[in-house]
Design an enzyme around this catalytic site. Structure first.
Site, PDB file in Angstrom:
ATOM      1  N   ASP A 159      -9.036  13.736   9.399  1.00 16.46           N
ATOM      2  CA  ASP A 159     -10.084  13.026  10.132  1.00 16.46           C
ATOM      3  C   ASP A 159     -10.258  13.395  11.604  1.00 16.46           C
ATOM      4  OD1 ASP A 159      -9.876  11.810   7.690  1.00 16.46           O
ATOM      5  OD2 ASP A 159      -9.736   9.778   8.464  1.00 16.46           O
ATOM      6  N   GLU A 383       2.725   6.854   5.698  1.00 14.25           N
ATOM      7  CA  GLU A 383       1.500   7.656   5.533  1.00 14.25           C
ATOM      8  C   GLU A 383       1.715   9.067   6.095  1.00 14.25           C
ATOM      9  OE1 GLU A 383      -1.796   5.896   7.557  1.00 14.25           O
ATOM     10  OE2 GLU A 383      -3.288   7.270   6.688  1.00 14.25           O
TER      11      GLU A 383
HETATM   12  C1  2M8 Z   1      -7.670   8.853   5.912  1.00 10.40           C
HETATM   13  O1  2M8 Z   1      -9.079   8.769   6.012  1.00 10.40           O
HETATM   14  C2  2M8 Z   1      -9.836   7.548   5.964  1.00 10.40           C
HETATM   15  C3  2M8 Z   1     -11.310   7.909   5.847  1.00 10.40           C
HETATM   16  O2  2M8 Z   1     -11.524   8.631   4.680  1.00 10.40           O
HETATM   17  C4  2M8 Z   1      -9.664   6.628   7.135  1.00 10.40           C
HETATM   18  O3  2M8 Z   1      -8.952   6.948   8.092  1.00 10.40           O
HETATM   19  O4  2M8 Z   1     -10.260   5.555   7.109  1.00 10.40           O
HETATM   20  C5  2M8 Z   1      -7.310  10.349   5.776  1.00 10.40           C
HETATM   21  O5  2M8 Z   1      -5.952  10.559   6.026  1.00 10.40           O
HETATM   22  C6  2M8 Z   1      -7.684  10.865   4.390  1.00 10.40           C
HETATM   23  O6  2M8 Z   1      -7.198  12.167   4.198  1.00 10.40           O
HETATM   24  C7  2M8 Z   1      -7.131   9.948   3.289  1.00 10.40           C
HETATM   25  O7  2M8 Z   1      -7.626  10.356   2.046  1.00 10.40           O
HETATM   26  C8  2M8 Z   1      -7.475   8.473   3.540  1.00 10.40           C
HETATM   27  C9  2M8 Z   1      -6.750   7.537   2.584  1.00 10.40           C
HETATM   28  O8  2M8 Z   1      -5.361   7.809   2.572  1.00 10.40           O
HETATM   29  O9  2M8 Z   1      -7.130   8.091   4.873  1.00 10.40           O
END
Ligand code: 2M8
Length: 410
Positions: A159, A383
């Site tokens: 992101d 995470e």
């Molecule tokens: C993160 O992204 C989301 C948006 O898609 C967020 O921050 O709200 C990223 O690390 C992405 O790679 C990942 O798939 C998602 C859910 O773990 O979180």
């Protein structure tokens, strides 16, 4: 082997299971994310292969008529996450976002099938046309001379990587309505993107939604169109795995062979001679990002066995206790705890190691596996992790970290 951690990992998957799909972690990410689900499936496969196939099929139930498989499926509205379905205004069969995510699916569908062909055959037969439609969507709407672009940083899954700093500097996020972030109510601000970035994330969502997610319009007009190693290498690899499945199941192969040739050649567009590495290429400005990220090391996973990234891999390995950092610690934009600007991501390590192993660097792949296992044993199922000492960051009880532990790092 560590039975206590194995049990904890299985308990995390069970705790994040919402029935047919898994959330990355409660609160911070209460929906089904695309590539998270594929990793979740690989974790489930270690003890329940039927559940693994269910995860994937639920994901594909959200596929749009144009072939796109959304990056988020909003099965059940939950106010703990922003932006939700109303902000996205997705136009598919289920409430969803309007962008996709790295297509790791075909590769792991093939792995799952290889684990148990009798169980997997019917699933694979049904999924081949769906995967083909999705990959065609990438080629049609995200292809630029064989390199694969994104229309939003969220599409890469990385992101707030420094790769987006220059393209974002050219965007003035006019007309974004006032909003309230929820992510920083779950995780400390220093480990998340800055407001500057959120304003631009939401601006790009607004443009997409206002166009009715008209891909022709987005391709022609969006201020953000960046070719990226995550998408390019992952789709290249995914097409090879899809081709193998198509051959085995007697499905058409010509089109897929064409995609492999095109992306194989187009990947060279991501080679930045100034830093001697793969990075991002901003299609609007023609500029490379100049940042080596963990995605740069997916070239082997993509099947490019040129070894030009090897010296960087060795150099960066010597800079942090735990690798592979999401941004080069030698780059001024490196921030070891801020999300995709430095921390280590276990599932990225798995992909990098798969590629290293296949390219004949089994020793490096095994070292990375052990290093990742030690990091998870040190920091828990977080995470992401601080590369300096493995301390946990971001969300906890995280699905993909638990899954990667079970399927690879343990
Ligand atoms: C993160 O992204 C989301 C948006 O898609 C967020 O921050 O709200 C990223 O690390 C992405 O790679 C990942 O798939 C998602 C859910 O773990 O979180």
């Amino acid at each position: 082997m560590n039975l206590a951690l194995d049990n904890e990992a299985r308990a995390i998957l069970a705790g994040n299971d919402r029935g047919g799909y898994t959330v990355p972690t409660a609160g911070l990410y209460p929906y089904q994310w695309n590539w998270d689900s594929i990793f979740a499936a690989m974790g489930f496969a270690e003890h329940d292969r039927a559940r693994a196939w269910a995860e994937i099929e639920t994901l594909f139930s959200g596929q749009w008529p144009n072939g796109m498989v959304p990056h988020i499926l909003f099965h059940k509205v939950d106010p703990s996450y922003f932006p939700g379905p109303d902000i996205w205004g997705g136009v598919g069969p289920l409430p969803s976002s309007g962008i996709s995510q790295p297509p790791v699916a075909a590769t792991f569908i093939r792995c799952l099938y290889e684990q148990d062909k009798a169980l997997g055959a019917a699933h694979v037969r049904a999924l081949i046309p769906r995967l083909t439609d999705w990959h065609r969507w990438f080629i049609t709407w995200r292809g630029e001379g064989g390199a694969i672009c994104v229309s939003h940083p969220w599409e890469t899954g990385r992101d707030n990587a420094p790769d987006w700093d220059a393209p974002f500097a050219a965007i003035e996020p006019v007309g974004v309505e006032e909003y309230r972030r929820r992510d920083t109510t779950h995780v400390v601000e220093d480990e998340r993107p800055r407001s500057y970035e959120y304003d631009r994330y939401l601006y790009l969502v607004k443009l997409g939604r206002e166009s009715g997610w008209d891909e022709a319009h987005i391709k022609a007009d969006s201020p953000f169109r960046v070719a990226d190693p995550t998408m390019t290498f992952i789709l290249l690899r995914a097409n090879r795995d899809l081709l193998a499945l198509a051959r085995e199941f007697g499905a058409p192969t010509d089109e897929i062979e064409g995609w492999i040739a095109a992306i194989g050649a187009g990947a060279e567009r991501l080679w930045n001679p100034e830093i001697g590495a793969y990075d991002c290429l901003d299609i609007r400005s023609g500029q490379h990002s100049g940042v080596i990220s963990n995605a740069s090391f997916l070239s082997w996973y993509g099947g490019l066995h040129d070894d030009r990234m090897l010296a960087h891999f060795e150099r960066i390995r010597g800079l942090t206790r735990f690798g592979v950092p999401s941004a080069d610690p030698g780059h001024p934009a490196y921030e070891p705890r801020r999300y995709w600007r430095g921390p280590v991501w276990a599932m990225m390590n798995w992909l990098i190691a798969m590629g290293l192993d296949e390219a004949g660097h089994g020793d490096l792949a095994e070292a990375l596996r052990l290093n990742t296992g030690e990091m998870i044993a040190t920091g828990g199922f977080a995470e992401y992790f601080d590369p300096r000492d493995g301390t946990p960051a971001g969300g906890r009880n995280f699905t993909w970290t638990a899954a990667v532990w079970l399927a690879w790092a343990s």
